[in-house]
Write a protein that holds these residues in place. Structure first.
Motif, short mmCIF file in Angstrom:
data_model
loop_
_atom_site.label_atom_id
_atom_site.label_comp_id
_atom_site.label_asym_id
_atom_site.label_seq_id
_atom_site.Cartn_x
_atom_site.Cartn_y
_atom_site.Cartn_z
N HIS A 197 174.88 34.69 2.88
CA HIS A 197 175.62 35.70 3.63
C HIS A 197 176.91 36.04 2.90
O HIS A 197 177.32 35.36 1.96
CB HIS A 197 175.92 35.23 5.06
CG HIS A 197 176.96 34.15 5.14
ND1 HIS A 197 176.66 32.81 5.15
CD2 HIS A 197 178.31 34.22 5.24
CE1 HIS A 197 177.76 32.09 5.24
NE2 HIS A 197 178.79 32.93 5.28
N LEU A 198 177.56 37.10 3.37
CA LEU A 198 178.83 37.53 2.80
C LEU A 198 179.98 37.10 3.70
O LEU A 198 179.87 37.14 4.93
CB LEU A 198 178.87 39.06 2.65
CG LEU A 198 177.82 39.69 1.73
CD1 LEU A 198 178.02 41.20 1.68
CD2 LEU A 198 177.89 39.09 0.34
N PHE A 213 177.14 37.79 8.75
CA PHE A 213 178.26 37.75 7.82
C PHE A 213 179.49 37.29 8.57
O PHE A 213 179.50 37.24 9.81
CB PHE A 213 178.49 39.11 7.15
CG PHE A 213 178.90 40.21 8.08
CD1 PHE A 213 180.24 40.56 8.23
CD2 PHE A 213 177.96 40.95 8.80
CE1 PHE A 213 180.63 41.59 9.09
CE2 PHE A 213 178.34 41.97 9.65
CZ PHE A 213 179.68 42.30 9.79
#
Length: 246
Positions: free
Chosen positions: A72-73, A118
């Motif tokens: 994920h970011l 995220f």
């Protein structure tokens, strides 16, 4: 010889919608050079970007499963009000709160319009100069093993290695970090988000792929057929692609 990460690949049923969401989120631009939607810094399409990791949203027919993505970011913020404003703006764009078992933490976990998780981080000094993406975060069982593989695979600098995390960043000290965090979660479904790597001009892609196999990467058949990129997985099964120089 080494490879450089050039983009984060996100699979989506509606790639233009997800691409526009990420463009609005990051203050970047969504470009449509072909069947994918590429999101990169505003000012015209430059690929590969010399600093940022772009986002390439690829259309697929399958919707995301409820299982949390392993990659994920993390998004950076500058001050507490910036974090609150960004979360509110992203909610208005279609993001929704996500519960991944995080408990009471200072960051906010959200999901994009197709459920890709995220985090919007609280202000952290380490991410002051990364741009809007603070880090690409990968769940793993053994951060030290990931440091060994990815430290050799990439031309990035290894900043930290412990039993709990491994942290890399571009040797030029620009752009986001790549962080491997220890997690007990397994891999029940194919990766929805992965990194795309690119050789440098003058380097041979086939030689680079062979080098990765020697480091412990394995070939991956996703039904991609005859394509110019090579799909691989690292020693813990994280998917990634080695792209061809155009």
């Amino acid at each position: 010889m080494a490879l450089r990460p050039v983009q984060v690949n996100i699979k989506a049923v509606d790639a233009p919608v997800v691409g526009r969401f990420w463009a609005e989120t990051l203050g970047w631009t969504a470009y449509s050079p072909g069947v994918t939607t590429y999101v990169g810094p505003a000012g015209g399409l430059v690929w590969p970007d010399p600093v940022a990791l772009g986002i390439d949203v690829v259309p697929v027919p399958e919707r995301k499963s409820p299982t949390k993505n392993r990659t994920h970011l993390d998004l950076a913020t500058d001050f507490p009000a910036h974090q609150a404003d960004l979360v509110a703006r992203l909610r208005a764009l279609g993001a929704r709160p996500a519960d991944v078992g995080q408990g009471d933490v200072p960051w906010t976990v959200l999901a994009d319009p197709e459920g890709n998780e995220f985090c919007v981080l609280e202000p952290r000094e380490v991410y002051r100069d990364t741009g809007p993406i603070a880090a690409v975060v990968v769940d793993c069982v053994d951060p030290r093993a990931m440091a060994s593989f990815w430290g050799e695979a990439l031309d990035w600098t290894l900043h930290e290695v412990t039993d709990d995390q491994a942290v890399l960043r571009s040797a030029r000290g620009v752009g986001p970090y790549l962080e491997f965090l220890r997690s007990s979660d397994g891999k029940p479904v194919p990766d929805r988000v992965h990194l795309d790597l690119l050789p440098y001009p003058g380097d041979d892609k086939a030689v680079e792929v062979a080098r990765l196999r020697d480091l412990g990467a394995t070939d991956l058949d996703l039904g991609q057929g005859d394509v110019p990129w090579t799909c691989l997985s690292d020693p813990e099964g994280h998917e990634f692609c080695v792209l061809a120089l155009s």
